[in-house]
Design a protein around this motif. Structure first.
Motif, mmCIF file in Angstrom:
data_model
loop_
_atom_site.group_PDB
_atom_site.id
_atom_site.type_symbol
_atom_site.label_atom_id
_atom_site.label_comp_id
_atom_site.label_asym_id
_atom_site.label_seq_id
_atom_site.Cartn_x
_atom_site.Cartn_y
_atom_site.Cartn_z
ATOM 1 N N LEU A 1 3.038 -1.156 -11.856
ATOM 2 C CA LEU A 1 3.317 -1.756 -10.552
ATOM 3 C C LEU A 1 2.358 -1.226 -9.490
ATOM 4 C CD1 LEU A 1 5.085 -3.472 -8.700
ATOM 5 C CD2 LEU A 1 6.625 -1.501 -8.447
ATOM 6 N N ALA A 2 2.054 0.065 -9.522
ATOM 7 C CA ALA A 2 1.131 0.636 -8.541
ATOM 8 C C ALA A 2 -0.263 0.018 -8.677
ATOM 9 C CB ALA A 2 1.061 2.152 -8.725
ATOM 10 N N PHE A 3 -0.721 -0.122 -9.921
ATOM 11 C CA PHE A 3 -2.046 -0.721 -10.131
ATOM 12 C C PHE A 3 -2.076 -2.174 -9.653
ATOM 13 C CE2 PHE A 3 -2.630 2.491 -13.726
ATOM 14 C CZ PHE A 3 -3.455 3.297 -12.955
ATOM 15 N N VAL A 4 -1.012 -2.927 -9.937
ATOM 16 C CA VAL A 4 -0.975 -4.338 -9.547
ATOM 17 C C VAL A 4 -0.943 -4.471 -8.031
ATOM 18 C CG1 VAL A 4 0.415 -6.445 -9.617
ATOM 19 C CG2 VAL A 4 0.077 -5.101 -11.695
ATOM 20 N N LEU A 5 -0.140 -3.633 -7.374
ATOM 21 C CA LEU A 5 -0.051 -3.718 -5.915
ATOM 22 C C LEU A 5 -1.389 -3.389 -5.248
ATOM 23 C CD1 LEU A 5 3.463 -2.080 -5.302
ATOM 24 C CD2 LEU A 5 2.851 -4.504 -5.157
ATOM 25 N N LEU A 6 -2.079 -2.354 -5.761
ATOM 26 C CA LEU A 6 -3.376 -1.996 -5.172
ATOM 27 C C LEU A 6 -4.414 -3.100 -5.403
ATOM 28 C CD1 LEU A 6 -3.602 1.804 -6.075
ATOM 29 C CD2 LEU A 6 -3.029 0.775 -3.864
ATOM 30 N N ARG A 7 -4.409 -3.684 -6.573
ATOM 31 C CA ARG A 7 -5.371 -4.766 -6.850
ATOM 32 C C ARG A 7 -5.067 -5.994 -5.991
ATOM 33 N NH1 ARG A 7 -5.259 -6.603 -12.815
ATOM 34 N NH2 ARG A 7 -3.238 -7.391 -12.074
ATOM 35 N N THR A 8 -3.755 -6.309 -5.853
ATOM 36 C CA THR A 8 -3.385 -7.463 -5.025
ATOM 37 C C THR A 8 -3.799 -7.258 -3.574
ATOM 38 O OG1 THR A 8 -1.498 -7.886 -6.491
ATOM 39 C CG2 THR A 8 -1.463 -8.914 -4.314
ATOM 40 N N PHE A 9 -3.609 -6.034 -3.079
ATOM 41 C CA PHE A 9 -3.995 -5.747 -1.695
ATOM 42 C C PHE A 9 -5.511 -5.837 -1.532
ATOM 43 C CE2 PHE A 9 -5.248 -2.834 1.696
ATOM 44 C CZ PHE A 9 -4.501 -3.339 2.749
ATOM 45 N N VAL B 1 0.831 -1.203 0.000
ATOM 46 C CA VAL B 1 0.000 0.000 0.000
ATOM 47 C C VAL B 1 0.865 1.251 0.000
ATOM 48 C CG1 VAL B 1 -1.742 1.295 1.289
ATOM 49 C CG2 VAL B 1 -1.901 -1.191 1.153
ATOM 50 N N SER B 2 1.941 1.252 0.802
ATOM 51 C CA SER B 2 2.811 2.427 0.880
ATOM 52 C C SER B 2 3.469 2.710 -0.458
ATOM 53 C CB SER B 2 3.863 2.204 1.960
ATOM 54 O OG SER B 2 4.760 3.301 2.014
ATOM 55 N N LEU B 3 4.025 1.680 -1.104
ATOM 56 C CA LEU B 3 4.709 1.882 -2.382
ATOM 57 C C LEU B 3 3.729 2.292 -3.468
ATOM 58 C CD1 LEU B 3 7.211 1.750 -4.171
ATOM 59 C CD2 LEU B 3 6.816 -0.715 -4.404
ATOM 60 N N ALA B 4 2.601 1.646 -3.548
ATOM 61 C CA ALA B 4 1.636 1.929 -4.612
ATOM 62 C C ALA B 4 1.083 3.338 -4.496
ATOM 63 C CB ALA B 4 0.506 0.911 -4.570
ATOM 64 N N LEU B 5 0.712 3.767 -3.288
ATOM 65 C CA LEU B 5 0.139 5.102 -3.133
ATOM 66 C C LEU B 5 1.190 6.191 -3.363
ATOM 67 C CD1 LEU B 5 -2.268 4.634 -0.085
ATOM 68 C CD2 LEU B 5 -2.820 4.688 -2.514
ATOM 69 N N ARG B 6 2.457 5.953 -2.966
ATOM 70 C CA ARG B 6 3.501 6.958 -3.228
ATOM 71 C C ARG B 6 3.726 7.113 -4.732
ATOM 72 N NH1 ARG B 6 6.525 4.578 0.976
ATOM 73 N NH2 ARG B 6 7.942 3.693 -0.601
ATOM 74 N N LEU B 7 3.758 5.991 -5.465
ATOM 75 C CA LEU B 7 3.911 6.078 -6.919
ATOM 76 C C LEU B 7 2.721 6.800 -7.548
ATOM 77 C CD1 LEU B 7 5.267 2.485 -7.716
ATOM 78 C CD2 LEU B 7 6.552 4.636 -7.703
ATOM 79 N N ALA B 8 1.510 6.511 -7.076
ATOM 80 C CA ALA B 8 0.318 7.158 -7.636
ATOM 81 C C ALA B 8 0.306 8.646 -7.330
ATOM 82 C CB ALA B 8 -0.937 6.493 -7.079
ATOM 83 N N ASP B 9 0.712 9.049 -6.088
ATOM 84 C CA ASP B 9 0.730 10.477 -5.746
ATOM 85 C C ASP B 9 1.757 11.218 -6.586
ATOM 86 O OD1 ASP B 9 -1.262 10.103 -3.942
ATOM 87 O OD2 ASP B 9 0.043 10.068 -2.173
ATOM 88 N N ARG B 10 2.907 10.584 -6.844
ATOM 89 C CA ARG B 10 3.932 11.252 -7.650
ATOM 90 C C ARG B 10 3.440 11.486 -9.069
ATOM 91 N NH1 ARG B 10 9.621 8.318 -7.915
ATOM 92 N NH2 ARG B 10 8.382 6.928 -9.244
#
Length: 309
Positions: free
Chosen positions: A289-297, A264-273
């Motif tokens: 990668l951000a989309f995949v991490l959020l979907r996996t979570f 969640v931390s990595l995906a949201l930081r990439l999305a905010d940037r």
């Protein structure tokens, strides 16, 4: 002299009574008697026949015609119609037509109806002359009486129209309702759990489909609006899934809520940037990668809630 008067009183009363009777008889004889007649000379069994009753009298006389309670034997009363009294040249005429029918098998049937004449407190019945009507037979009577006709036995069944049995169907419906109510009460917890599982699977499938559509639109257009919509959809889904309100939290608060989860931390930081820094690079690996991490979570959280329910 007093004895003479007392002896004459009975004689005078008898004379007055005789004169009154003579006057009434003279007045009655002056008036014609009521007349009745059938409209037809013959009638069949059960057929309606009209009987006309008329009476011509002095206008000052009070006359009452028979009503439905009168004795019409051997006929049966059906209905009647009256005509208003007509007075011409000092004579009044009353008329009524009765509709009758007979079920008697006599060859000749006779009817006489009386008319009631009111005289103060007294009444006088004036009968009509008997009127005859002939019975018309539909089957000629046999002259030779023979043996009874030979009867033939017929045991062939005739078709009978099926009728809807409402009591049995209503009883069956009531039984089904009672059974369904018992099942609901007995398996209420199990049914509620099954329904909750069904709603979780349906909502998760809808989320995955909408999430994939936003990612596809972002890949084709590289529009930040589509990426922002995908992140919003992810937040709203987790809020409904876990019954919380993370959709109104900031990225730091969301990460803290999920106890600093790495995905969640990595995906949201990439999305905010990408969204707030407007840094859409040609390399799609970071956004993918951000989309995949959020979907996996989201899938991991779904499995956790599904198992707990």
């Amino acid at each position: 002299m007093a004895d003479l008067r007392s002896s004459l009183r009975p004689a005078l009363a008898a004379v007055v009574l005789a004169l009154t009777s003579l006057t009434a008889a003279a007045q009655t004889s002056a008036d014609s008697l009521p007349r009745g007649r059938f409209q037809r000379a013959g009638v069949r069994v059960g057929e309606v026949l009209e009987y006309e009753l008329t009476y011509e009298h002095a206008p000052e006389l009070a006359v009452i015609f028979p009503d439905s309670a009168a004795n019409f034997a051997p006929f049966e009363y059906v209905d009647r119609r009256y005509s208003p009294t007509r007075t011409r040249q000092g004579r009044s005429l009353d008329r009524a037509v009765y509709r009758l029918r007979t079920f008697s098998l006599d060859s000749v049937q006779v009817l006489s109806l009386p008319v009631t004449l009111l005289r103060g407190r007294d009444t006088l019945l004036l009968p009509t002359a008997p009127t005859r009507v002939r019975l018309l037979r539909t089957v000629a009577p046999t002259t030779v009486v023979g043996s009874a006709p030979q009867l033939r036995q017929n045991v062939r069944l005739l078709p009978v129209e099926a009728r809807f049995n409402y009591p049995y169907w209503l009883a069956a419906l009531a039984g089904l309702l009672l059974l369904a109510g018992g099942l609901v009460l007995g398996f209420r917890r199990s049914l509620r759990g099954r329904y909750r599982h069904y709603r979780l699977r349906k909502n998760h499938a809808y989320f995955l489909a909408q999430y994939a559509r936003h990612i596809e639109r972002f890949t084709l257009s590289r529009s930040l609006t589509n990426m922002e919509r995908a992140i919003t959809l992810w937040k709203n889904y987790l809020s409904a899934l876990e019954d919380n309100n993370i959709s109104s939290l900031t990225t730091r608060e969301i990460v803290a809520h999920y106890q600093d989860d790495a995905d969640v931390s990595l995906a949201l930081r990439l999305a905010d940037r990408v969204i707030y820094g407007n840094q859409v690079s040609e390399d799609e690996s970071e956004t993918d990668l951000a989309f995949v991490l959020l979907r996996t979570f989201a899938e991991r959280q779904f499995q956790k809630v599904y198992a707990a329910s």
